[in-house]
Write a protein that holds these residues in place. Structure first.
Motif, PDB file in Angstrom:
ATOM      1  N   GLU A  51       0.827  -1.049  -0.053  1.00 45.62           N
ATOM      2  CA  GLU A  51       0.087  -0.101   0.129  1.00 45.62           C
ATOM      3  C   GLU A  51       0.853   1.259  -0.086  1.00 45.62           C
ATOM      4  O   GLU A  51       1.738   1.355   0.682  1.00 45.62           O
ATOM      5  CB  GLU A  51      -1.072  -0.003   1.278  1.00 45.62           C
ATOM      6  N   PRO A  52       0.519   2.131  -0.782  1.00 44.89           N
ATOM      7  CA  PRO A  52       1.141   3.257  -0.743  1.00 44.89           C
ATOM      8  C   PRO A  52       1.747   4.117   0.474  1.00 44.89           C
ATOM      9  O   PRO A  52       2.646   4.913   0.645  1.00 44.89           O
ATOM     10  CB  PRO A  52       0.686   4.367  -1.835  1.00 44.89           C
ATOM     11  N   ILE A  53       0.581   3.992   1.359  1.00 50.86           N
ATOM     12  CA  ILE A  53       0.974   4.694   2.589  1.00 50.86           C
ATOM     13  C   ILE A  53       1.946   3.890   3.589  1.00 50.86           C
ATOM     14  O   ILE A  53       2.642   4.567   4.462  1.00 50.86           O
ATOM     15  CB  ILE A  53      -0.436   4.553   3.715  1.00 50.86           C
ATOM     16  N   MET A  54       2.340   2.729   3.356  1.00 47.85           N
ATOM     17  CA  MET A  54       3.478   2.121   3.768  1.00 47.85           C
ATOM     18  C   MET A  54       5.069   2.726   3.629  1.00 47.85           C
ATOM     19  O   MET A  54       6.017   2.717   4.200  1.00 47.85           O
ATOM     20  CB  MET A  54       3.779   0.499   3.371  1.00 47.85           C
ATOM     21  N   GLY A  55       5.104   3.497   2.402  1.00 52.10           N
ATOM     22  CA  GLY A  55       6.165   3.910   2.046  1.00 52.10           C
ATOM     23  C   GLY A  55       7.246   3.168   1.471  1.00 52.10           C
ATOM     24  O   GLY A  55       6.726   1.905   1.053  1.00 52.10           O
ATOM     25  N   ILE A  56       8.242   3.511   1.134  1.00 52.20           N
ATOM     26  CA  ILE A  56       9.483   2.565   0.624  1.00 52.20           C
ATOM     27  C   ILE A  56       9.641   1.446   1.366  1.00 52.20           C
ATOM     28  O   ILE A  56       9.913   0.447   0.822  1.00 52.20           O
ATOM     29  CB  ILE A  56      10.738   3.628   0.005  1.00 52.20           C
ATOM     30  N   GLN A  57       9.701   1.645   2.616  1.00 49.48           N
ATOM     31  CA  GLN A  57      10.247   0.331   3.438  1.00 49.48           C
ATOM     32  C   GLN A  57       8.942  -0.691   3.386  1.00 49.48           C
ATOM     33  O   GLN A  57       9.313  -1.742   3.555  1.00 49.48           O
ATOM     34  CB  GLN A  57      10.201   0.736   5.016  1.00 49.48           C
ATOM     35  N   GLY A  58       7.819  -0.232   3.037  1.00 49.49           N
ATOM     36  CA  GLY A  58       6.821  -1.287   2.980  1.00 49.49           C
ATOM     37  C   GLY A  58       6.884  -2.193   1.647  1.00 49.49           C
ATOM     38  O   GLY A  58       6.367  -3.174   1.642  1.00 49.49           O
ATOM     39  N   ILE A  59       7.901  -1.814   0.721  1.00 54.89           N
ATOM     40  CA  ILE A  59       8.241  -2.845  -0.392  1.00 54.89           C
ATOM     41  C   ILE A  59       8.737  -3.985   0.240  1.00 54.89           C
ATOM     42  O   ILE A  59       8.849  -5.271  -0.407  1.00 54.89           O
ATOM     43  CB  ILE A  59       9.045  -2.159  -1.340  1.00 54.89           C
ATOM     44  N   PHE A  60       9.595  -3.865   1.106  1.00 57.24           N
ATOM     45  CA  PHE A  60      10.367  -5.018   1.705  1.00 57.24           C
ATOM     46  C   PHE A  60       9.617  -5.561   2.925  1.00 57.24           C
ATOM     47  O   PHE A  60       9.688  -6.729   3.301  1.00 57.24           O
ATOM     48  CB  PHE A  60      11.663  -4.457   2.225  1.00 57.24           C
ATOM     49  N   THR A  61       8.834  -4.632   3.692  1.00 61.85           N
ATOM     50  CA  THR A  61       7.937  -5.252   4.954  1.00 61.85           C
ATOM     51  C   THR A  61       7.033  -5.856   4.544  1.00 61.85           C
ATOM     52  O   THR A  61       6.370  -6.717   5.401  1.00 61.85           O
ATOM     53  CB  THR A  61       8.120  -4.335   5.849  1.00 61.85           C
ATOM     54  N   SER A  62       6.079  -5.429   3.515  1.00 55.65           N
ATOM     55  CA  SER A  62       4.687  -5.882   3.324  1.00 55.65           C
ATOM     56  C   SER A  62       4.774  -7.282   3.018  1.00 55.65           C
ATOM     57  O   SER A  62       5.618  -8.027   2.544  1.00 55.65           O
ATOM     58  CB  SER A  62       3.942  -5.216   2.142  1.00 55.65           C
ATOM     59  N   PRO A  63       3.297  -8.040   3.306  1.00 53.93           N
ATOM     60  CA  PRO A  63       3.468  -9.727   3.314  1.00 53.93           C
ATOM     61  C   PRO A  63       3.262 -10.060   1.621  1.00 53.93           C
ATOM     62  O   PRO A  63       2.775  -9.028   1.060  1.00 53.93           O
ATOM     63  CB  PRO A  63       2.076  -9.850   3.850  1.00 53.93           C
ATOM     64  N   TRP A  64       3.758 -11.329   1.557  1.00 53.84           N
ATOM     65  CA  TRP A  64       3.543 -11.750   0.326  1.00 53.84           C
ATOM     66  C   TRP A  64       1.990 -12.135  -0.078  1.00 53.84           C
ATOM     67  O   TRP A  64       1.377 -12.188   0.750  1.00 53.84           O
ATOM     68  CB  TRP A  64       4.394 -13.082  -0.014  1.00 53.84           C
TER      69      TRP A  64
END
Length: 312
Positions: A51-64
């Motif tokens: 989700e865009p609200i997660m920021g760049i770190q969300g690319i690595f921390t968001s679930p598969w």
């Protein structure tokens, strides 16, 4: 046979003698690495619940997400119509554009009056340097119901009422292919003219001595001489079947012709930048890139089998 020691010495010698060239090359290498390779970590979004609200770190921390974006893509009711539009415009454009551009280059090469040849080249090259905002806007005006094209068609009594060139989906493919051909005809001929300039002139002289006229010299000398260049351009055209000129389509597109003008690139822009569905847009872009790679490899393999020429 060159030994390993000789190879290392040769490499070192070349490095020292061409140091200035290597220094000038490094800025371009760094720019390519920075803008082409570094952003590729964003491809992870295609496989994650980002989700865009997660920021760049969300690319690595968001679930598969178990390929949910790809499943959603192929189940989308808009997917197959936009694939049809993308392939239709590109395939018909290539089938029309490549032979017409080749024929134009061959005819242009036969012009013997230098000033007239230069004038034709200048006129046909000029549209390439205009942006699609200007060039497309010009054709929107010309193809309007009150435009000069409809006025001429009605004056010549081809039609009784104006044609909705950009308001009827049935005409959009033709408009897109025609405007693209007019804009890039002269520029596309440059590659063929450059290849023609590299043909050994003694072949033309030998053909003329054997009694071959201009047409036969063109068929039996010029076309075989530029065949490798032609095949490379065909390979590039095949590999780019899923890529449209976004600016052209976006300028000519409207709500009335959306049925025929919605292509993959405009759909990615719509859901990616307008609806902020970055993960879904990434999945579409990755899918398109994989198919483009397969098309490139297939076209190159077929070209090597048929003509013994290819990119690799």
């Amino acid at each position: 046979m060159i030994s390993r020691r000789q190879k290392r010495y040769k490499f070192g010698y070349d490095t020292k003698t061409q140091l200035e060239l290597l220094i000038m090359l490094w800025p371009a290498v760094l720019l390519i690495f920075l803008f082409d390779f570094t952003p590729m970590f964003g491809l992870l979004m295609a496989f994650k619940s980002f989700e865009p609200i997660m920021g760049i770190q969300g690319i690595f921390t968001s679930p598969w997400n178990n390929f949910q974006h790809f499943t959603r893509l192929f189940n989308n009711f808009q997917f197959w119509p936009m694939v049809r539009n993308t392939l239709g415009i590109n395939l018909l454009g290539a089938l029309v554009g490549i032979p017409v551009t080749l024929a134009f280059a061959l005819l242009l090469n036969e012009i013997r009056h230098p000033k007239f040849k230069s004038l034709v080249q200048t006129i046909t090259y000029l549209p390439h340097f205009l942006s699609w905002v200007i060039f497309g806007g010009l054709f929107i005006t010309l193809l309007n119901t009150n435009g000069i094209v409809n006025m001429l068609l009605m004056k010549l009594q081809f039609f009784d009422k104006p044609i909705q060139f950009l308001g009827d989906p049935a005409y959009f493919w033709g408009v897109a292919i025609g405007t693209s051909l007019l804009k890039e005809l002269g520029w596309g001929a440059i590659l063929y003219l450059a290849a023609i300039a590299g043909i050994d002139q003694s072949l033309y002289e030998a053909a003329a001595i054997d009694g071959a006229g201009r047409l036969k010299r063109m068929i039996h000398v010029t076309i075989p001489g530029i065949l490798p260049t032609l095949m490379v351009l065909i390979i590039f055209a095949v590999s780019g079947m899923l890529n449209n000129n976004f600016t052209q389509i976006y300028v000519l597109q409207n709500s009335l012709n959306l049925e025929a003008s919605q292509v993959i690139d405009t759909y990615v822009y719509q859901i990616g930048l307008q609806q902020f569905q970055f993960a879904q847009a990434t999945a579409i872009g990755l899918t398109k890139a994989v198919f483009a790679l397969l098309l490139l490899a297939g076209a190159n393999m077929l070209s090597k089998k048929l003509t013994k020429t290819g990119l690799f």
